[in-house]
Write a protein that holds these residues in place. Sequence first.
Motif, mmCIF file in Angstrom:
data_model
loop_
_atom_site.group_PDB
_atom_site.id
_atom_site.type_symbol
_atom_site.label_atom_id
_atom_site.label_comp_id
_atom_site.label_asym_id
_atom_site.label_seq_id
_atom_site.Cartn_x
_atom_site.Cartn_y
_atom_site.Cartn_z
ATOM 1 N N ASP A 17 11.924 12.045 -6.873
ATOM 2 C CA ASP A 17 10.780 11.246 -6.419
ATOM 3 C C ASP A 17 10.878 9.820 -6.952
ATOM 4 O OD1 ASP A 17 9.744 13.484 -5.152
ATOM 5 O OD2 ASP A 17 8.404 13.983 -6.828
ATOM 6 N N LEU A 18 11.195 9.701 -8.228
ATOM 7 C CA LEU A 18 11.314 8.374 -8.846
ATOM 8 C C LEU A 18 12.457 7.583 -8.226
ATOM 9 C CD1 LEU A 18 10.725 9.401 -12.563
ATOM 10 C CD2 LEU A 18 9.105 8.284 -11.014
ATOM 11 N N GLN B 199 0.723 9.106 -6.159
ATOM 12 C CA GLN B 199 0.845 10.530 -5.859
ATOM 13 C C GLN B 199 1.808 11.276 -6.784
ATOM 14 O OE1 GLN B 199 -0.787 12.327 -3.450
ATOM 15 N NE2 GLN B 199 -2.025 10.512 -3.096
ATOM 16 N N LEU B 200 2.423 10.562 -7.717
ATOM 17 C CA LEU B 200 3.378 11.217 -8.606
ATOM 18 C C LEU B 200 2.702 12.329 -9.399
ATOM 19 C CD1 LEU B 200 5.425 8.241 -10.085
ATOM 20 C CD2 LEU B 200 6.259 10.023 -8.547
ATOM 21 N N ALA B 201 3.399 13.437 -9.518
ATOM 22 C CA ALA B 201 2.916 14.567 -10.323
ATOM 23 C C ALA B 201 2.967 14.174 -11.800
ATOM 24 C CB ALA B 201 3.799 15.784 -10.068
ATOM 25 N N PRO B 202 2.198 14.879 -12.646
ATOM 26 C CA PRO B 202 2.227 14.565 -14.089
ATOM 27 C C PRO B 202 3.644 14.599 -14.672
ATOM 28 C CG PRO B 202 0.406 16.034 -13.616
ATOM 29 C CD PRO B 202 1.204 15.898 -12.337
ATOM 30 N N GLN B 203 4.464 15.464 -14.166
ATOM 31 C CA GLN B 203 5.874 15.518 -14.568
ATOM 32 C C GLN B 203 6.715 15.229 -13.335
ATOM 33 O OE1 GLN B 203 6.940 15.853 -17.709
ATOM 34 N NE2 GLN B 203 4.797 15.950 -18.320
ATOM 35 N N PRO B 204 6.833 13.931 -12.956
ATOM 36 C CA PRO B 204 7.534 13.609 -11.703
ATOM 37 C C PRO B 204 8.996 14.033 -11.734
ATOM 38 C CG PRO B 204 7.148 11.623 -12.983
ATOM 39 C CD PRO B 204 6.454 12.748 -13.695
ATOM 40 N N ARG B 205 9.449 14.457 -10.584
ATOM 41 C CA ARG B 205 10.864 14.809 -10.442
ATOM 42 C C ARG B 205 11.678 13.522 -10.350
ATOM 43 N NH1 ARG B 205 9.775 18.364 -5.460
ATOM 44 N NH2 ARG B 205 10.868 16.579 -4.632
ATOM 45 N N GLU C 33 0.828 -1.207 0.000
ATOM 46 C CA GLU C 33 0.000 0.000 0.000
ATOM 47 C C GLU C 33 0.866 1.263 0.000
ATOM 48 O OE1 GLU C 33 -3.934 1.575 2.260
ATOM 49 O OE2 GLU C 33 -2.368 0.739 3.553
ATOM 50 N N LEU C 34 1.911 1.266 0.788
ATOM 51 C CA LEU C 34 2.799 2.432 0.850
ATOM 52 C C LEU C 34 3.469 2.709 -0.494
ATOM 53 C CD1 LEU C 34 4.459 1.881 4.338
ATOM 54 C CD2 LEU C 34 2.665 3.511 3.735
ATOM 55 N N VAL C 35 3.953 1.667 -1.132
ATOM 56 C CA VAL C 35 4.625 1.827 -2.424
ATOM 57 C C VAL C 35 3.627 2.302 -3.482
ATOM 58 C CG1 VAL C 35 5.832 0.616 -4.284
ATOM 59 C CG2 VAL C 35 6.409 0.118 -1.912
ATOM 60 N N LEU C 36 2.457 1.683 -3.510
ATOM 61 C CA LEU C 36 1.443 2.081 -4.493
ATOM 62 C C LEU C 36 0.983 3.516 -4.261
ATOM 63 C CD1 LEU C 36 -0.684 -1.196 -4.666
ATOM 64 C CD2 LEU C 36 0.921 -0.327 -6.400
ATOM 65 N N ALA C 37 0.854 3.914 -3.002
ATOM 66 C CA ALA C 37 0.443 5.288 -2.693
ATOM 67 C C ALA C 37 1.487 6.287 -3.169
ATOM 68 C CB ALA C 37 0.198 5.445 -1.195
ATOM 69 N N GLU C 38 2.766 5.962 -3.017
ATOM 70 C CA GLU C 38 3.825 6.852 -3.495
ATOM 71 C C GLU C 38 3.737 7.029 -5.007
ATOM 72 O OE1 GLU C 38 7.283 4.808 -2.055
ATOM 73 O OE2 GLU C 38 7.423 6.074 -0.288
#
Length: 119
Positions: A87-88, A78-84, A70-75
């Motif tokens: 974050d990845l 939550q990624l922005a349309p243009q993920p940094r 659940e934690l991994v999927l939630a991260e």
Amino acid sequence: MSEAAYHLVTTEHLSQSEAFLTLFRASVRRGGNEQLASATARQLLATNRLLLDSPASSNARTKLLLQDLELVLAEIAQLAPQPRSRDLLLISEGLEQGDMLSRLRTAVPSGATTIQGAL
């Protein structure tokens, strides 16, 4: 729903999650588009939450795996349309450090296949 049905649904979900995370990790490595990943993660996250709130999580090992998943999927969801890239990188490192893919592969019986319409 019977215990066998919950087991089947849980196995299917873990199998789909393992495939998704494997593809996500490969996509991050080659610089792919993570917008689709975010949408898929949200769908898997919804199923994961339902399983956590069901008798499927009565097994302590399964419950812990579902909570960590659940934690991994939630991260990812939550990624922005243009993920940094940071974050990845953090998500990828979390997958590796938590040994998530190995744990998912261990939880899914060898030769488990998708069985549509079984329920």
